[in-house]
Design an enzyme around this catalytic site. Structure first.
Site, PDB file in Angstrom:
ATOM      1  N   SER A 559       0.842  -1.192   0.000  1.00 36.42           N
ATOM      2  CA  SER A 559       0.000   0.000   0.000  1.00 36.42           C
ATOM      3  C   SER A 559       0.888   1.257   0.000  1.00 36.42           C
ATOM      4  CB  SER A 559      -0.954  -0.035   1.191  1.00 36.42           C
ATOM      5  OG  SER A 559      -1.943   0.960   1.078  1.00 36.42           O
ATOM      6  N   ASP A 647      -8.948  -5.600  -5.019  1.00 35.39           N
ATOM      7  CA  ASP A 647      -8.557  -4.463  -4.179  1.00 35.39           C
ATOM      8  C   ASP A 647      -9.404  -3.247  -4.541  1.00 35.39           C
ATOM      9  OD1 ASP A 647      -7.322  -2.467  -2.731  1.00 35.39           O
ATOM     10  OD2 ASP A 647      -5.292  -2.982  -3.360  1.00 35.39           O
ATOM     11  N   HIS A 679      -7.092  -5.761  -0.765  1.00 35.43           N
ATOM     12  CA  HIS A 679      -5.977  -4.852  -0.519  1.00 35.43           C
ATOM     13  C   HIS A 679      -4.930  -5.436   0.425  1.00 35.43           C
ATOM     14  CE1 HIS A 679      -3.893  -1.079  -0.493  1.00 35.43           C
ATOM     15  NE2 HIS A 679      -4.012  -0.937   0.814  1.00 35.43           N
TER      16      HIS A 679
END
Length: 702
Positions: A559, A647, A679
C-alpha cells in the site's frame, strides 16, 4: 536458495498461533478466588489454506485476602477447535454463551449453558434480515441486563429495502440499481439494522427510529434495558471506505425501544468504541476529526449518563513527552473498565512500541502497566490488551524474536506495579538481535510547519549469521501511511531474518505513536518527507552497524509502503538492488476515480476535500507530481509486484501501470496477480505465495 527451504521456514512461522480474544469467569471459594480464563486463538494452516480457531482454558488461583496476588496458574486444558463461529459473547451473570455460527450457508444463533446447547435459532430461515455483521467496524453481540435478550447488527432485508411500485413487489426495472457499500473489506455491507432477539419467544425484531441518513453499528444496551446506544455513520451524500479510517463523520446515538432516537455527541465529529462502565453511570468513547488524516490521535471522552454531561478524559496528544503516553490510536477492547468504574485500560502505539496504559477518571492521570524496564532491557516490545474483567487483565505480549505469549495480572493500586504471570509461553523463541533506532531528520529535511520532530525504526538481524560476515539489509516499510511497525512479532520479518537477512522496519514521520503533530506533518508531503525519512533511517542503520552490507539493500512494503518502495528505487536508483511491492499506489492522479477513499487522495497531497469535489488540472497535476510513476524511467532495481484483483482501496491497475512502464524500458519486473484477494492480500495461500516469491526475488538480486 531452494523453494522448499523458504516454504519450510514460512510454514513453521506462519503456523505459530496468536490470541484473538479472552474472557474471565470468577468463582469465590472460602479461602480462594478461582478464575477461569478462556482465550481464543488463530492459527494458519497451509494444508487447508485457511485460518483455524481454537479455544483454551486456564485456572488461575488467587488469595482472598490479597486482592492483587496470584497464588498459582494451573496447566491449561486441551485446545478445542472452534468451527464456524462469527461472533460470541458470554453473559455476565448466568455465564450463558451466545454464538453466531455459519454452517451450510445458514447463520445460526446458539445459546450454550453448563448443560450444553440450550437454544438454537436459524436466523437465515427466519428471514427477518440479511447476513449478521461480524466485522470490527459494525459488528456486535450484546446481552441485556435480564439476559433474555440479545442485540446484534445485520444487513437490512432486501424485502424491506427495495423500492416498491404501487404497493406491489419490487419493480423489475430496479433489479440492477447500483447499491453502495462501505468499501474495502466491507463489500456487500450497505444498510445495517439493529436487531433484538428475544430468547423467551424466539422472535427477532428490527429496531425502528434510526435516522435514515445513518448506518448503525457497535450497539450495546443502555442501563435498564429500555434503550440502546450505538455508533451511526452518516452515509449521505455517499459512502466512503470505512476500514482503517477513523475519520468518518459519525455520532453516538441513544435509541429507545419505542423508536425515539437522539444524538449524544457533537456535530461533525468521528466517534467509535462506546463502552459502558460496570456501574452503568458512564459511557466512554473515542472521538476524532472528520476527514484529514485517515487515522489519527483520538481523544477519550466520558459521558455522565445521570447529568448528560460529556468531558474529555484523555485529550489528543500533539507532542508526547519522553516516557509518557503518546495518545490513543487504536480501538478500545470490548471490556476495558476496572470493577470500580474508576479506571480505563487501553493499549496503543507509543513511539516504536505498543504499550499498555491505565487512565484514572478522578485524576485523569495516565500510567503505564507494562513491565517498567528501560527501552534497552525490555523483553516485550508489544503489549496488547485482550480484556480486563473483575480487575484481571489478559494481555498478548510479543517482540521481534518472541512470538505471542499470553500474560495475566491484576490492576494495581495507586503507585504499585503489576505482578505479571505468564499463562501461555511462546511455542519457541528465536536467536535474533533487535534494537530500536531513534532517527533525527537532517536540518534540510525538517518540516518548517512542524519542526523538531523525530521518528524511529526497529532493526532485526540474526544473532549469529550463518555464512557471511556482512548481512544484506531489507528495508520494510509499513502502509497507511498513518500506522506503525511496533517492536512486535512479525512473521515476514522473522522469516527474512531466519533466512539470513537483516530487516529494518521504519516508522517515518506520519506514523502513529509519535503524536498528532507527526501525523499532520505528512499531509501534503507524501513522496518527499516520508521518502527522505526512510532513506535517513537506512543511512543511520548503516552508520551504526558495520555488519550491514551497504551494497546489498532491498526495499519492500505494501500500500503506502509499496508507494514508498517504488519511490525509493526511483529517487535513489543506484542505492537499492531490489524491490518488492504489494498493491502499491503508483499514480495518485489515475487512482482518484477508483479508490474507495477518494477523500484521502486529496488530503494526502495537501488539498481540502468535499463531497462535491470536481477534479481540476491543478489537483491532478499535484497528485501526479507526488507519485512514483514520475520516477519510473530512473528505476534500475528489479521490481516484484503483488496485486489483489479485488482491491478496492488501491486498484490493481496501479501496479499494472508501473509494470507496463518498466516492461517498455526492458527493466526487470515480475507481476503476481491474486484474482480473489483484496488490498491486504490476507488469504493464507496468498501470503505464503507472496513470501516465497519475495524471498526468492531478494536472493536472486542481492
Amino acid at each position: 536458495m531452494e523453494s522448499s527451504q523458504v516454504s519450510g521456514v514460512y510454514s513453521e512461522l506462519s503456523g505459530l498461533p496468536a490470541p484473538l480474544s479472552a474472557h474471565v469467569r470468577e468463582e469465590q471459594l472460602p479461602e480462594l478466588r478461582v478464575y477461569t480464563v478462556t482465550a481464543e486463538w488463530s492459527q494458519s494452516d497451509l494444508v487447508r489454506g485457511s485460518r483455524l480457531r481454537y479455544s483454551q482454558q486456564w485456572t488461575v488461583i488467587a488469595d482472598v485476602n490479597d486482592q492483587k496476588s496470584i497464588r498459582a496458574v494451573l496447566p491449561p486444558g486441551s485446545c478445542a477447535p472452534v468451527s464456524g463461529e462469527l461472533l460470541s459473547r458470554c453473559s455476565p451473570v448466568q455465564g450463558l454463551r451466545a454464538v453466531v455460527r455459519e454452517t451450510s450457508g445458514h447463520q445460526l444463533l446458539e445459546i450454550w449453558d453448563c448443560n450444553g446447547l440450550r437454544k438454537c435459532l436459524n436466523l437465515t430461515a427466519l428471514n427477518k434480515h440479511g447476513r449478521v455483521y461480524d466485522d470490527a467496524q459494525f459488528g456486535c453481540l450484546s446481552w441485556s441486563e435480564c439476559e433474555n435478550k440479545l442485540l446484534y447488527v445485520a444487513e437490512r432485508s432486501k424485502n424491506t429495502s427495495s423500492e416498491r411500485c404501487d404497493g406491489e413487489s419490487a419493480c423489475g426495472k430496479d433489479r440492477s440499481v447500483y447499491c453502495e457499500d462501505w468499501g474495502e473489506a466491507l463489500t456487500n455491507k450497505s444498510s445495517p439494522v439493529i436487531c433484538v432477539l428475544n430468547l423467551y419467544s424466539g422472535t427477532v425484531t428490527e429496531l425502528q427510529g434510526v435516522p435514515s441518513d445513518v448506518s448503525p453499528g457497535q450497539a450495546l444496551w443502555a442501563p435498564g434495558g429500555q434503550s440502546v446506544f450505538f455508533v451511526g455513520w452518516y452515509h449521505e451524500p455517499f459512502r466512503l471506505g470505512l476500514k482503517f479510517c477513523s475519520n468518518r463523520r459519525s455520532g453516538l446515538f441513544k435509541l429507545d425501544l419505542d423508536g425515539h432516537c437522539e444524538c449524544l455527541s457533537g456535530d461533525n465529529l468521528s466517534v467509535s468504541c462506546p463502552r459502558l462502565s460496570p456501574d452503568g453511570s458512564t459511557l466512554i468513547y473515542l472521538q476524532g476529526r472528520v476527514f484529514g488524516p485517515h487515522n489519527q490521535c483520538q481523544s477519550l471522552q466520558q459521558l455522565d449518563l445521570k447529568v448528560r454531561k460529556t468531558s474529555t478524559l484523555l485529550d489528543v496528544v500533539n507532542r508526547p513527552q519522553t516516557g509518557e503516553c503518546a495518545g490513543v490510536y487504536e480501538s478500545l477492547t470490548s471490556c476495558c473498565w476496572s470493577a470500580d468504574s474508576r479506571r480505563v485500560v487501553f493499549s496503543s502505539a507509543c513511539r516504536n512500541w505498543k504499550d499498555l496504559f491505565m487512565v484514572d477518571r478522578r485524576t485523569r492521570k495516565v500510567s503505564s502497566l507494562s513491565d517498567s524496564l528501560s527501552d534497552v532491557s525490555r523483553v516485550y516490545g508489544s503489549w496488547k490488551l485482550l480484556t480486563v474483567q473483575r480487575d484481571m487483565m489478559i494481555v498478548c505480549c510479543s517482540s521481534p524474536n518472541t512470538p505471542p505469549t499470553l500474560r495475566v495480572g491484576f490492576l494495581p493500586s495507586a503507585g504499585e506495579a503489576v505482578s505479571w504471570r505468564t499463562l501461555q509461553p511462546p511455542v519457541m523463541t528465536f536467536d535474533f538481535h533487535w534494537t530500536i533506532l531513534d532517527v533525527t531528520p537532517a536540518p534540510e529535511e525538517e518540516n518548517t510547519c512542524y519542526s523538531g520532530l523525530d521518528f524511529g525504526a526497529v532493526l532485526v538481524k540474526p544473532s549469529h549469521p550463518l555464512h557471511e560476515a556482512s548481512l544484506p539489509l531489507v528495508v520494510f516499510i509499513h502502509g497507511g501511511p498513518h500506522s506503525q511497525f511496533p517492536a512486535e512479532w512479525n512473521c515476514t520479518t522473522a522469516g527474512l531474518v531466519k533466512l539470513g537477512f537483516a530487516v529494518l522496519m521504519v516508522n517515518y514521520r506520519g506514523s502513529t505513536g509519535f503524536g498528532q503533530d507527526s501525523i499532520l506533518s505528512l499531509i501534503g508531503q507524501i513522496g518527499s518527507q516520508d521518502v527522505k525519512d526512510v532513506q535517513r533511517a537506512v543511512l543511520t542503520a548503516l552508520q551504526g552497524d558495520l555488519t550491514l552490507d551497504p551494497k546489498r539493500l532491498a526495499v519492500i512494503g505494501g500500500s503506502h509502503g509499496g508507494f514508498l518502495s517504488c519511490h525509493l528505487v526511483g529517487q535513489y536508483p543506484e542505492f537499492y538492488r531490489a524491490c518488492a511491492a504489494r498493491n502499491p499506489v503508483i499514480n495518485a492522479a489515475t487512482l482518484l476515480g477508483t479508490s474507495d477513499i477518494v477523500d484521502w487522495r486529496y488530503t494526502s497531497v495537501g488539498l481540502q476535500y468535499s463531497y462535491d469535489q470536481i477534479p481540476t488540472a491543478e489537483a491532478l497535476g499535484l497528485m501526479l507530481e507526488k507519485s512514483p510513476i514520475t520516477h519510473a524511467a530512473q528505476i534500475k532495481a528489479p521490481v516484484l509486484l503483488m496485486l489483489g484483483g479485488r482491491d478496492r482501496r488501491v486498484s490493481p491497475h496501479q501496479g499494472l501501470e508501473l509494470y507496463k512502464a518498466l516492461k517498455s524500458r526492458s527493466s526487470p519486473v515480475r507481476l503476481l496477480w491474486f484474482a480473489e484477494d483484496g488490498h491486504s492480500l490476507s488469504r493464507v495461500d496468498t501470503q505464503a505465495d507472496c513470501f516465497l516469491n519475495t524471498v526468492l526475488w531478494l536472493y536472486q538480486h542481492l
